[in-house]
Design a protein around this motif. Structure first.
Motif, PDB file in Angstrom:
ATOM      1  N   ILE A 162       1.799   1.660   5.022  1.00  0.00           N
ATOM      2  CA  ILE A 162       2.945   2.130   4.246  1.00  0.00           C
ATOM      3  C   ILE A 162       4.037   1.066   4.255  1.00  0.00           C
ATOM      4  O   ILE A 162       4.413   0.557   5.324  1.00  0.00           O
ATOM      5  CB  ILE A 162       3.491   3.452   4.838  1.00  0.00           C
ATOM      6  CG1 ILE A 162       2.383   4.498   4.870  1.00  0.00           C
ATOM      7  CG2 ILE A 162       4.682   3.958   4.012  1.00  0.00           C
ATOM      8  CD1 ILE A 162       2.534   5.517   5.959  1.00  0.00           C
ATOM      9  N   LEU A 163       4.499   0.738   3.061  1.00  0.00           N
ATOM     10  CA  LEU A 163       5.669  -0.116   2.909  1.00  0.00           C
ATOM     11  C   LEU A 163       6.801   0.808   2.498  1.00  0.00           C
ATOM     12  O   LEU A 163       6.809   1.343   1.388  1.00  0.00           O
ATOM     13  CB  LEU A 163       5.443  -1.190   1.850  1.00  0.00           C
ATOM     14  CG  LEU A 163       4.499  -2.339   2.170  1.00  0.00           C
ATOM     15  CD1 LEU A 163       3.047  -1.882   2.310  1.00  0.00           C
ATOM     16  CD2 LEU A 163       4.613  -3.444   1.132  1.00  0.00           C
ATOM     17  N   GLU A 164       7.725   1.073   3.409  1.00  0.00           N
ATOM     18  CA  GLU A 164       8.771   2.071   3.169  1.00  0.00           C
ATOM     19  C   GLU A 164       9.668   1.682   1.994  1.00  0.00           C
ATOM     20  O   GLU A 164      10.068   2.519   1.209  1.00  0.00           O
ATOM     21  CB  GLU A 164       9.606   2.258   4.435  1.00  0.00           C
ATOM     22  CG  GLU A 164       8.848   2.889   5.603  1.00  0.00           C
ATOM     23  CD  GLU A 164       8.538   4.370   5.377  1.00  0.00           C
ATOM     24  OE1 GLU A 164       9.180   4.997   4.506  1.00  0.00           O
ATOM     25  OE2 GLU A 164       7.638   4.898   6.063  1.00  0.00           O
ATOM     26  N   SER A 165       9.994   0.416   1.890  1.00  0.00           N
ATOM     27  CA  SER A 165      10.847  -0.080   0.813  1.00  0.00           C
ATOM     28  C   SER A 165      10.371  -1.493   0.484  1.00  0.00           C
ATOM     29  O   SER A 165      10.761  -2.451   1.145  1.00  0.00           O
ATOM     30  CB  SER A 165      12.306  -0.071   1.255  1.00  0.00           C
ATOM     31  OG  SER A 165      13.132  -0.608   0.243  1.00  0.00           O
ATOM     32  N   ALA A 166       9.508  -1.593  -0.509  1.00  0.00           N
ATOM     33  CA  ALA A 166       8.854  -2.869  -0.793  1.00  0.00           C
ATOM     34  C   ALA A 166       9.864  -3.958  -1.138  1.00  0.00           C
ATOM     35  O   ALA A 166      10.871  -3.720  -1.822  1.00  0.00           O
ATOM     36  CB  ALA A 166       7.855  -2.700  -1.922  1.00  0.00           C
ATOM     37  N   SER A 167       9.552  -5.155  -0.651  1.00  0.00           N
ATOM     38  CA  SER A 167      10.376  -6.322  -0.974  1.00  0.00           C
ATOM     39  C   SER A 167       9.489  -7.422  -1.522  1.00  0.00           C
ATOM     40  O   SER A 167       8.266  -7.420  -1.313  1.00  0.00           O
ATOM     41  CB  SER A 167      11.127  -6.809   0.271  1.00  0.00           C
ATOM     42  OG  SER A 167      10.215  -7.238   1.250  1.00  0.00           O
ATOM     43  N   THR A 168      10.097  -8.375  -2.219  1.00  0.00           N
ATOM     44  CA  THR A 168       9.300  -9.424  -2.869  1.00  0.00           C
ATOM     45  C   THR A 168       8.517 -10.251  -1.854  1.00  0.00           C
ATOM     46  O   THR A 168       7.438 -10.762  -2.171  1.00  0.00           O
ATOM     47  CB  THR A 168      10.202 -10.340  -3.709  1.00  0.00           C
ATOM     48  OG1 THR A 168      11.249 -10.854  -2.880  1.00  0.00           O
ATOM     49  CG2 THR A 168      10.813  -9.584  -4.890  1.00  0.00           C
ATOM     50  N   ASN A 169       9.030 -10.379  -0.632  1.00  0.00           N
ATOM     51  CA  ASN A 169       8.289 -11.164   0.358  1.00  0.00           C
ATOM     52  C   ASN A 169       7.085 -10.421   0.943  1.00  0.00           C
ATOM     53  O   ASN A 169       6.371 -10.954   1.809  1.00  0.00           O
ATOM     54  CB  ASN A 169       9.214 -11.676   1.474  1.00  0.00           C
ATOM     55  CG  ASN A 169       9.839 -10.562   2.275  1.00  0.00           C
ATOM     56  OD1 ASN A 169       9.436  -9.404   2.176  1.00  0.00           O
ATOM     57  ND2 ASN A 169      10.836 -10.897   3.085  1.00  0.00           N
ATOM     58  N   GLN A 170       6.848  -9.226   0.458  1.00  0.00           N
ATOM     59  CA  GLN A 170       5.644  -8.499   0.838  1.00  0.00           C
ATOM     60  C   GLN A 170       4.552  -8.626  -0.219  1.00  0.00           C
ATOM     61  O   GLN A 170       3.484  -8.010  -0.096  1.00  0.00           O
ATOM     62  CB  GLN A 170       5.973  -7.026   1.111  1.00  0.00           C
ATOM     63  CG  GLN A 170       6.828  -6.850   2.360  1.00  0.00           C
ATOM     64  CD  GLN A 170       7.192  -5.406   2.625  1.00  0.00           C
ATOM     65  OE1 GLN A 170       7.669  -4.700   1.720  1.00  0.00           O
ATOM     66  NE2 GLN A 170       7.006  -4.959   3.847  1.00  0.00           N
ATOM     67  N   THR A 171       4.799  -9.413  -1.240  1.00  0.00           N
ATOM     68  CA  THR A 171       3.757  -9.759  -2.206  1.00  0.00           C
ATOM     69  C   THR A 171       2.672 -10.540  -1.468  1.00  0.00           C
ATOM     70  O   THR A 171       2.946 -11.583  -0.872  1.00  0.00           O
ATOM     71  CB  THR A 171       4.331 -10.599  -3.350  1.00  0.00           C
ATOM     72  OG1 THR A 171       5.206  -9.797  -4.127  1.00  0.00           O
ATOM     73  CG2 THR A 171       3.216 -11.154  -4.234  1.00  0.00           C
ATOM     74  N   SER A 172       1.449 -10.002  -1.500  1.00  0.00           N
ATOM     75  CA  SER A 172       0.396 -10.593  -0.686  1.00  0.00           C
ATOM     76  C   SER A 172      -0.928  -9.890  -0.948  1.00  0.00           C
ATOM     77  O   SER A 172      -0.998  -8.902  -1.678  1.00  0.00           O
ATOM     78  CB  SER A 172       0.752 -10.459   0.805  1.00  0.00           C
ATOM     79  OG  SER A 172      -0.155 -11.162   1.627  1.00  0.00           O
ATOM     80  N   MET A 173      -1.983 -10.405  -0.308  1.00  0.00           N
ATOM     81  CA  MET A 173      -3.277  -9.737  -0.253  1.00  0.00           C
ATOM     82  C   MET A 173      -3.350  -8.986   1.074  1.00  0.00           C
ATOM     83  O   MET A 173      -3.086  -9.577   2.139  1.00  0.00           O
ATOM     84  CB  MET A 173      -4.414 -10.749  -0.338  1.00  0.00           C
ATOM     85  CG  MET A 173      -5.788 -10.154  -0.070  1.00  0.00           C
ATOM     86  SD  MET A 173      -6.342  -9.057  -1.383  1.00  0.00           S
ATOM     87  CE  MET A 173      -7.102 -10.273  -2.468  1.00  0.00           C
ATOM     88  N   TYR A 174      -3.696  -7.702   1.008  1.00  0.00           N
ATOM     89  CA  TYR A 174      -3.806  -6.887   2.213  1.00  0.00           C
ATOM     90  C   TYR A 174      -5.270  -6.518   2.443  1.00  0.00           C
ATOM     91  O   TYR A 174      -5.947  -5.997   1.550  1.00  0.00           O
ATOM     92  CB  TYR A 174      -2.941  -5.629   2.080  1.00  0.00           C
ATOM     93  CG  TYR A 174      -1.467  -5.955   2.092  1.00  0.00           C
ATOM     94  CD1 TYR A 174      -0.799  -6.276   0.915  1.00  0.00           C
ATOM     95  CD2 TYR A 174      -0.766  -5.996   3.288  1.00  0.00           C
ATOM     96  CE1 TYR A 174       0.550  -6.623   0.929  1.00  0.00           C
ATOM     97  CE2 TYR A 174       0.581  -6.332   3.319  1.00  0.00           C
ATOM     98  CZ  TYR A 174       1.231  -6.645   2.136  1.00  0.00           C
ATOM     99  OH  TYR A 174       2.565  -6.985   2.165  1.00  0.00           O
ATOM    100  N   LEU A 175      -5.738  -6.809   3.639  1.00  0.00           N
ATOM    101  CA  LEU A 175      -7.125  -6.557   3.991  1.00  0.00           C
ATOM    102  C   LEU A 175      -7.213  -5.506   5.087  1.00  0.00           C
ATOM    103  O   LEU A 175      -6.556  -5.617   6.121  1.00  0.00           O
ATOM    104  CB  LEU A 175      -7.797  -7.842   4.487  1.00  0.00           C
ATOM    105  CG  LEU A 175      -7.893  -8.994   3.499  1.00  0.00           C
ATOM    106  CD1 LEU A 175      -8.541 -10.207   4.161  1.00  0.00           C
ATOM    107  CD2 LEU A 175      -8.681  -8.608   2.269  1.00  0.00           C
ATOM    108  N   CYS A 176      -8.032  -4.502   4.836  1.00  0.00           N
ATOM    109  CA  CYS A 176      -8.327  -3.489   5.839  1.00  0.00           C
ATOM    110  C   CYS A 176      -9.674  -3.834   6.471  1.00  0.00           C
ATOM    111  O   CYS A 176     -10.564  -4.381   5.800  1.00  0.00           O
ATOM    112  CB  CYS A 176      -8.389  -2.110   5.191  1.00  0.00           C
ATOM    113  SG  CYS A 176      -8.832  -0.781   6.315  1.00  0.00           S
ATOM    114  N   ALA A 177      -9.819  -3.527   7.749  1.00  0.00           N
ATOM    115  CA  ALA A 177     -11.078  -3.791   8.435  1.00  0.00           C
ATOM    116  C   ALA A 177     -11.299  -2.725   9.502  1.00  0.00           C
ATOM    117  O   ALA A 177     -10.362  -2.049   9.934  1.00  0.00           O
ATOM    118  CB  ALA A 177     -11.080  -5.182   9.070  1.00  0.00           C
ATOM    119  N   SER A 178     -12.539  -2.594   9.921  1.00  0.00           N
ATOM    120  CA  SER A 178     -12.851  -1.683  11.010  1.00  0.00           C
ATOM    121  C   SER A 178     -13.879  -2.321  11.934  1.00  0.00           C
ATOM    122  O   SER A 178     -14.588  -3.261  11.549  1.00  0.00           O
ATOM    123  CB  SER A 178     -13.371  -0.342  10.476  1.00  0.00           C
ATOM    124  OG  SER A 178     -14.664  -0.493   9.916  1.00  0.00           O
TER     125      SER A 178
END
Lengths: 116, 113
Positions: A77-93
């Protein structure tokens, strides 16, 4: 075929919006992870969960929170998105324990988030 | 701090030739795992090879093998008979005595036909 499924492949959000990234695994793994991938920086751990309702901060948790209400699902969860959170997000298990599969991460396809 | 370092941002190799990707790490742990992961363009990250630190024998998987030098904290990946499908970002990683993996910054491998 075992899988880690990330709900959104591409998202575009506005600054200040609340963003949910969902991840589901079908391998009955104890451990789930959220990493952020940026060019030249590799993968950096945001949060880690080793059991339902349990979480640990990774290297870059600021601006993020997570939720794990069920074993198979781990949300970022990104509570309040900001431009510096522009990225690729990877989930893993991964599974806990010993043997050939221990500590081996299985990754989802990634969620590319753009914050305008 | 426990770190993983990949000093080669980019590498290229002629098809059918052999290439070696470098990785060094720093830890005070004695028991850990080392990994190489591959991320093809726009595709999912997959495991290439895994090495357990207490095993002296170098891991191999078909055309992929590692040179694990524990005292030097070095873990290089050798790809033999390079193929076009080997083109990808390669990440070195380690679990330093726990479940969390620390990754290097990656090496982009280009295969020249």
């Amino acid at each position: 075929d075992v899988k880690v499924t990330q709900s959104s492949r591409y998202l575009v959000k506005r600054t200040g919006e609340k963003v949910f990234l969902e991840c589901v695994q079908d391998m009955d793994h104890e451990n789930m992870f959220w990493y952020r991938q940026d060019p030249g920086l590799g993968l950096r751990l945001i949060y880690f969960s080793y059991d339902v309702k349990m979480k640990e901060k990774g290297d870059i948790p600021e601006g993020y929170s997570v939720s794990r209400e069920k074993k198979e699902r781990f949300s970022l969860i990104l509570e309040s998105a900001s431009t510096n959170q522009t990225s690729m997000y990877l989930c893993a298990s991964s599974r806990t324990g010993s043997g050939s599969g221990a500590n081996v991460l299985t990754f989802g396809a990634g969620s590319r988030l753009t914050v305008l | 701090a426990q770190t993983v370092t990949q000093s080669q941002p980019e590498m290229s190799v002629q098809e059918a030739e052999t290439v070696t990707l470098s990785c060094t790490y720093d830890t005070s742990e004695s028991d850990y795992y080392l990994f190489w992961y591959k991320q093809p363009p726009s595709r999912q990250m997959i495991l290439v090879i895994r090495q357990e630190a207490y095993k002296q024998q170098n891991a191999t998987e078909n055309r992929f093998s590692v040179n694990f030098q524990k005292a030097a904290k070095s873990f290089s990946l050798k790809i033999s008979d390079s193929q076009l499908g080997d083109a990808a970002m390669y990440f070195c990683a380690s679990s330093f005595g726990n479940e969390k993996l620390t990754f290097g910054t990656g090496t982009r491998l280009t295969i020249i036909p």
